[in-house]
Design an enzyme around this catalytic site. Structure first.
Site, short mmCIF file in Angstrom:
data_model
loop_
_atom_site.label_atom_id
_atom_site.label_comp_id
_atom_site.label_asym_id
_atom_site.label_seq_id
_atom_site.Cartn_x
_atom_site.Cartn_y
_atom_site.Cartn_z
N HIS A 107 96.21 -22.65 -19.13
CA HIS A 107 95.61 -24.52 -19.43
C HIS A 107 95.28 -23.95 -21.48
O HIS A 107 95.41 -25.50 -21.59
CB HIS A 107 94.52 -24.58 -19.16
CG HIS A 107 93.41 -25.90 -18.98
ND1 HIS A 107 92.99 -25.27 -20.22
CD2 HIS A 107 92.81 -26.97 -19.08
CE1 HIS A 107 92.47 -26.90 -20.85
NE2 HIS A 107 92.26 -28.21 -20.09
N ASN A 108 94.20 -23.23 -21.73
CA ASN A 108 94.23 -23.37 -23.12
C ASN A 108 94.86 -22.56 -23.92
O ASN A 108 95.38 -23.31 -24.92
CB ASN A 108 93.07 -21.95 -22.85
CG ASN A 108 91.90 -22.61 -22.67
OD1 ASN A 108 91.63 -23.47 -21.74
ND2 ASN A 108 90.45 -22.46 -23.21
N ALA A 115 81.13 -15.73 -21.42
CA ALA A 115 82.25 -14.98 -21.48
C ALA A 115 81.65 -13.06 -22.10
O ALA A 115 81.85 -13.31 -22.98
CB ALA A 115 83.37 -14.81 -21.03
N GLU A 137 96.53 -26.28 -24.03
CA GLU A 137 96.25 -26.84 -25.29
C GLU A 137 96.25 -26.28 -26.23
O GLU A 137 96.06 -27.63 -27.60
CB GLU A 137 94.21 -26.74 -25.05
CG GLU A 137 92.93 -27.04 -26.07
CD GLU A 137 91.77 -26.68 -25.28
OE1 GLU A 137 91.70 -26.82 -23.59
OE2 GLU A 137 91.01 -26.39 -26.21
N SER A 146 87.12 -26.76 -16.95
CA SER A 146 87.49 -27.46 -18.00
C SER A 146 87.11 -28.83 -18.37
O SER A 146 86.68 -29.92 -17.69
CB SER A 146 89.04 -27.66 -18.56
OG SER A 146 89.40 -28.16 -20.06
N LYS A 177 92.88 -21.36 -15.76
CA LYS A 177 92.67 -21.76 -16.94
C LYS A 177 92.78 -21.31 -18.77
O LYS A 177 92.71 -21.66 -19.56
CB LYS A 177 91.25 -20.90 -16.58
CG LYS A 177 89.85 -21.63 -18.15
CD LYS A 177 90.36 -23.38 -17.92
CE LYS A 177 89.02 -23.93 -19.03
NZ LYS A 177 88.99 -23.74 -20.77
C1 6PG Z 1 88.28 -26.58 -22.14
C2 6PG Z 1 88.13 -26.00 -23.34
C3 6PG Z 1 86.98 -25.15 -23.84
C4 6PG Z 1 87.27 -24.72 -25.20
C5 6PG Z 1 87.99 -23.84 -25.65
C6 6PG Z 1 88.09 -24.50 -27.37
O1 6PG Z 1 89.15 -26.29 -21.41
O2 6PG Z 1 87.77 -27.53 -21.91
O3 6PG Z 1 89.43 -25.35 -23.22
O4 6PG Z 1 86.89 -23.87 -22.94
O5 6PG Z 1 86.74 -26.00 -25.82
O6 6PG Z 1 87.55 -23.02 -25.68
O7 6PG Z 1 88.81 -23.26 -27.84
P1 6PG Z 1 89.02 -22.50 -28.98
O8 6PG Z 1 87.93 -22.29 -29.51
O9 6PG Z 1 89.26 -21.51 -28.95
O10 6PG Z 1 90.07 -23.57 -29.77
#
Ligand code: 6PG
Length: 482
Positions: free
Chosen positions: A186-187, A76, A190, A128, A183
């Site tokens: 989502h993160n 990105a 996460e 993801s 997304k």
């Molecule tokens: C996904 C993850 C992926 C990535 C993260 C890690 O959905 O598959 O979110 O996009 O593993 O961006 O994020 P960090 O490095 O910020 O923990």
């Protein structure tokens, strides 16, 4: 026969998505800026498949069926703009560019608008699921130009993860940067889930003195409850993984968390939208605090603030902790959907919250059984402002509340840091309180700056100023909120 789609970028996600598309009967052209990588791929993982290579962007474009679909699986940022700038002159009106990276959604808004002027359709798709997801079924969150969706839909829904009912974990999210926005949230979720699980592990290890094997067994059991999720499952695996000397590897990993920025964007976005996304934002700060390792090591030497052992029946504490984790997780998703709702209304994206939950049900990192219940909640009431008020989730929150309070109180008593579990409880306490002390705050603002206040005994929208000291004037400042 011309190809269905071209994919640019042969890093781990790109390669696995291409192989997945090929398995599902789509013909793919692969291209990479370092062209040697194309040959390596064709002679390696792609050997014996229908995948073809391209030696240049012109070559890639010439091998595609019209309207051409080109998916960027590159880092990105500037690289995406560079590829778009190089590709756009080679494409025809109606051709489609897809950005499948972790792009910050304002960039997707900008690219969507500028490509639209050139007659090129742009999709920003969150993807993801990591390497395995990309290969065997990711969650895909596409947004952008709705006219492009029918052309991309069979490919994306074909390769996406499926729910137990066979539904694809991919659907149209909305216009402009809506896909990348979803997304991003989502993160953020996460980040929150990972921090909550880490806090539960810390409570068991430092507070209860449990071994890695005992914790592995506990997370395995938890994964059979409402906590059933990918992140709980991999936590059990991690706890069971032994280093060469037979000790749990996780205990040898340095306690400083990395981050690539998506959680931070979610927090910034919540501040901009005025949504109290406290748990995710605290999870970002928890990573920041963890990275101050040298300072923490020094401070522990100087401060007399040890973590005290937790007394009492361990099995009862473990069950209380399970409830605290579940309740906090519900709050995190509830806050995430509050942010999604606000952005949807502000940007006029008309997002379908039930569909968002469905897209996260399988394939992605936050996939969890309870996303099925979240989907049900929004299908029953698309206007639901706070997920915790849906009957299913309200019942769980009310049942878990006593244990959750006990765990958070114990963490304060024993000095065990639990920023996200405590922040989630604080949020619920505030959200379910009809009268908060903001009356005092408004009085203070009016006292020192004539910022005015509304009164409980007058209609909303009427603003008052009091000359609190008798020395100030009667002129009030203008009333506006950011
Ligand atoms: C996904 C993850 C992926 C990535 C993260 C890690 O959905 O598959 O979110 O996009 O593993 O961006 O994020 P960090 O490095 O910020 O923990």
């Amino acid at each position: 026969m011309k190809a269905d789609i071209g994919v640019i970028g042969l890093a781990v996600m790109g390669q696995n998505l291409i192989l997945n598309m090929n398995d599902n009967g789509f013909k793919v052209v692969a291209y990479n800026r370092t062209v040697a990588k194309v040959d390596e791929f064709l002679n390696g993982p792609a050997k014996g498949t229908n995948i073809v290579g391209a030696t240049s962007l012109e070559d890639l474009v010439s091998k595609l069926e019209s309207p051409r679909k080109v998916m960027l699986m590159v880092r990105a940022g500037d690289v995406v703009d560079q590829f778009i700038d190089a590709l756009a002159p080679l494409l025809d009106e109606g051709d489609i560019i897809i950005d499948g990276g972790n792009t910050n959604y304002p960039d997707t808004n900008r690219r969507y608008a500028s490509l639209r002027e050139k007659g090129i359709r742009f999709i920003g798709a969150g993807v993801s699921g990591g390497e395995e997801g990309a290969r065997f079924g990711p969650s895909i969150m596409p947004g952008g130009d709705p006219e492009a969706w029918p052309f991309v839909k069979p490919i994306f829904q074909g390769i996406a993860a499926k729910t137990e009912q066979g539904e694809a974990c991919c659907d149209w999210v909305g216009k402009e940067g809506a896909g990348h926005f979803v997304k991003m949230v989502h993160n953020g979720i996460e980040y929150g889930d990972m921090q909550l699980i880490s806090e539960a592990y810390h409570f068991m290890k430092e507070g209860l003195g449990l071994s890695a094997d005992e914790m592995q067994a506990i997370f395995t059991e938890w994964n059979k409850t409402e906590l059933d999720s990918y992140l709980v499952e991999i936590t059990a695996d991690i706890l069971g993984y032994k280093d060469e000397d037979g000790e749990a590897l996780v205990e040898k990993i340095l306690d400083t968390a990395g981050q690539k920025g998506t959680g931070k964007w979610t927090g910034i976005n919540a501040l901009e939208h005025g949504i109290p996304l406290t748990l995710i934002t605290d999870s970002v700060f928890a990573r920041c605090l963890s990275s101050l390792k040298d300072q923490r090591v020094e401070a522990e030497k100087v401060f007399n603030n040890p973590i005290l052992a937790i007394e009492g029946d361990k099995a009862q504490w473990v069950d209380a902790l399970r409830q605290a984790l579940l309740a906090s997780k519900i709050i995190s998703y509830a806050q995430g959907f509050m942010l999604i709702r606000e952005a949807s209304e502000e940007n006029d994206w008309s997002l379908n919250y039930g569909n968002v939950a469905l897209m996260w049900r399988g394939g992605c990192i936050i996939r969890s059984a309870f996303l099925g219940n979240i989907r049900d909640a929004f299908e029953a009431n698309p206007e639901l402002a706070f997920l915790g008020l849906d009957n299913y989730f309200k019942d769980i929150l009310e049942q878990c509340l006593p244990a959750w309070r006990k765990v958070v109180a114990k963490s304060f008593e024993t000095g065990l840091p639990m920023p996200c579990m405590s922040s989630a409880l604080t949020f619920l306490n505030g959200y379910t309180t009809a009268r908060l002390p903001a009356n005092m705050l408004q009085a203070q603002r009016d006292y020192f700056g004539a910022h005015t206040y509304e009164r409980t005994d007058k209609p909303r929208g009427e603003f008052f100023h009091t000359n609190w000291t008798g020395k100030g004037g009667d002129i009030s400042s203008t009333t506006y909120d950011v």
